[in-house]
Design a protein around this motif. Structure first.
Motif, mmCIF file in Angstrom:
data_model
loop_
_atom_site.group_PDB
_atom_site.id
_atom_site.type_symbol
_atom_site.label_atom_id
_atom_site.label_comp_id
_atom_site.label_asym_id
_atom_site.label_seq_id
_atom_site.Cartn_x
_atom_site.Cartn_y
_atom_site.Cartn_z
ATOM 1 N N GLY A 34 3.194 -13.113 4.873
ATOM 2 C CA GLY A 34 1.823 -12.747 4.565
ATOM 3 C C GLY A 34 1.649 -12.312 3.124
ATOM 4 N N ILE A 35 2.612 -11.542 2.630
ATOM 5 C CA ILE A 35 2.572 -11.124 1.227
ATOM 6 C C ILE A 35 2.581 -12.354 0.323
ATOM 7 N N GLY A 66 -3.279 -16.055 -5.457
ATOM 8 C CA GLY A 66 -3.647 -15.439 -6.735
ATOM 9 C C GLY A 66 -4.264 -14.064 -6.586
ATOM 10 N N MET A 67 -3.914 -13.384 -5.501
ATOM 11 C CA MET A 67 -4.497 -12.076 -5.220
ATOM 12 C C MET A 67 -3.476 -10.956 -5.414
ATOM 13 N N CYS A 68 -3.988 -9.748 -5.570
ATOM 14 C CA CYS A 68 -3.144 -8.558 -5.597
ATOM 15 C C CYS A 68 -2.802 -8.212 -4.155
ATOM 16 N N VAL A 69 -1.534 -7.936 -3.878
ATOM 17 C CA VAL A 69 -1.101 -7.681 -2.499
ATOM 18 C C VAL A 69 -0.356 -6.355 -2.404
ATOM 19 N N TRP A 70 -0.805 -5.529 -1.466
ATOM 20 C CA TRP A 70 -0.110 -4.288 -1.164
ATOM 21 C C TRP A 70 0.590 -4.433 0.184
ATOM 22 N N ALA A 71 1.846 -4.056 0.238
ATOM 23 C CA ALA A 71 2.614 -4.111 1.478
ATOM 24 C C ALA A 71 2.444 -2.809 2.248
ATOM 25 N N VAL A 72 2.354 -2.944 3.572
ATOM 26 C CA VAL A 72 2.187 -1.795 4.464
ATOM 27 C C VAL A 72 3.435 -1.653 5.328
ATOM 28 N N GLU A 73 3.938 -0.452 5.443
ATOM 29 C CA GLU A 73 5.105 -0.199 6.292
ATOM 30 C C GLU A 73 4.738 -0.442 7.756
ATOM 31 N N ASP A 74 5.665 -1.029 8.488
ATOM 32 C CA ASP A 74 5.522 -1.189 9.929
ATOM 33 C C ASP A 74 6.917 -1.142 10.537
ATOM 34 N N GLU A 75 7.064 -0.413 11.603
ATOM 35 C CA GLU A 75 8.377 -0.221 12.224
ATOM 36 C C GLU A 75 9.049 -1.550 12.569
ATOM 37 N N ASN A 76 8.258 -2.515 12.984
ATOM 38 C CA ASN A 76 8.825 -3.773 13.439
ATOM 39 C C ASN A 76 9.279 -4.689 12.304
ATOM 40 N N SER A 77 8.915 -4.362 11.077
ATOM 41 C CA SER A 77 9.414 -5.124 9.926
ATOM 42 C C SER A 77 10.231 -4.231 8.997
ATOM 43 N N ALA A 78 10.742 -3.129 9.537
ATOM 44 C CA ALA A 78 11.482 -2.160 8.723
ATOM 45 C C ALA A 78 12.695 -2.787 8.046
ATOM 46 N N ARG A 79 13.335 -3.726 8.720
ATOM 47 C CA ARG A 79 14.520 -4.359 8.127
ATOM 48 C C ARG A 79 14.160 -5.245 6.933
ATOM 49 N N MET A 80 12.878 -5.546 6.773
ATOM 50 C CA MET A 80 12.421 -6.374 5.654
ATOM 51 C C MET A 80 11.835 -5.525 4.521
ATOM 52 N N ARG A 81 11.992 -4.208 4.625
ATOM 53 C CA ARG A 81 11.316 -3.295 3.699
ATOM 54 C C ARG A 81 11.585 -3.628 2.232
ATOM 55 N N GLU A 82 12.837 -3.821 1.872
ATOM 56 C CA GLU A 82 13.157 -4.079 0.471
ATOM 57 C C GLU A 82 12.598 -5.429 0.009
#
Length: 220
Positions: free
Chosen positions: A176-177, A184-200
């Motif tokens: 999604g990011i 061409g948009m500015c994207v902010w990532a949101v923490e979610d427990e189910n994607s925690a392993r993808m945090r970095e």
């Protein structure tokens, strides 16, 4: 506290894991659905289907697992399995209603750009009483390609009559990011427990990162 970019003229949200806390239920649904055919849930499934539209995911399941159902039947089954949970068990992400109220006061238009089905998107936004905030609700089945292609975000921006460079996207998974960035948009990532392993990975791809929406500075 983080301030949204001054150039922001519209805000676009993914739904699952971004606006609402719902990703937890899909693993259970996948286990139950595949179990009906004697198939164990692959560990890689979430990453394999990440960003796909509801229809693309149904095609993937049918082909990968040789599911003896038509694509419309698979989609209808998933809608039936998920509907009650979206209407009664899924909750908003922390701080999101306050942020939506602030955007509404600032007269910044908002849209949803989801990979989910329109039936489930509408069910949960109506149940949580947030439908009225959004000038457009779009799903990836309405465009040619799901995330990480930019199609869904470009479509949503066009409905809001806003240039991509003035759109701020909130997303919870790498596909999604990337879709927002490819648009061409500015994207902010949101923490979610189910994607925690993808945090970095998410932090590396996004323009900014928030644990939840209470970190956003809301100045009137």
């Amino acid at each position: 506290m983080k301030k949204i970019p001054e150039k922001t003229k519209a805000v676009l949200f993914d739904l699952d894991g971004t606006l609402v806390d719902s990703m937890w239920m899909w693993k259970d649904i996948d286990i139950e659905f595949l179990g009906r055919f004697g198939i164990a849930l692959p560990d890689s499934l979430q990453k394999d289907v990440e960003g796909m539209s509801f229809s693309e995911t149904a095609v993937y399941f049918k082909e990968q697992f040789e599911i003896p159902m038509t694509i419309p039947e698979i989609k209808a089954c998933w809608n039936e399995m998920a509907m009650y949970r979206y209407q009664h068990e899924v909750t908003l992400k922390p701080g999101i209603r306050r942020f939506l109220d602030w955007l509404k006061r600032k007269q910044i238009p908002m849209a949803i750009a989801s990979s989910n089905s329109m039936e489930l998107v509408r069910a949960v936004t109506d149940a949580l009483r947030i439908t009225e905030y959004f000038s457009a609700i779009t799903v990836a089945c309405q465009v040619d390609h799901g995330k990480p292609a930019p199609d869904i975000y470009l479509y949503a921006a066009s409905l809001l009559e806003t240039d991509p460079e003035h759109c701020l996207v909130f997303e919870d998974v790498p596909a999604g990011i990337l879709a927002g960035k490819h648009a061409g948009m500015c994207v902010w990532a949101v923490e979610d427990e189910n994607s925690a392993r993808m945090r970095e990975e998410k932090k590396a791809l996004a323009d900014a990162w928030i644990e939840d929406y209470r970190e956003i500075c809301l100045e009137d």
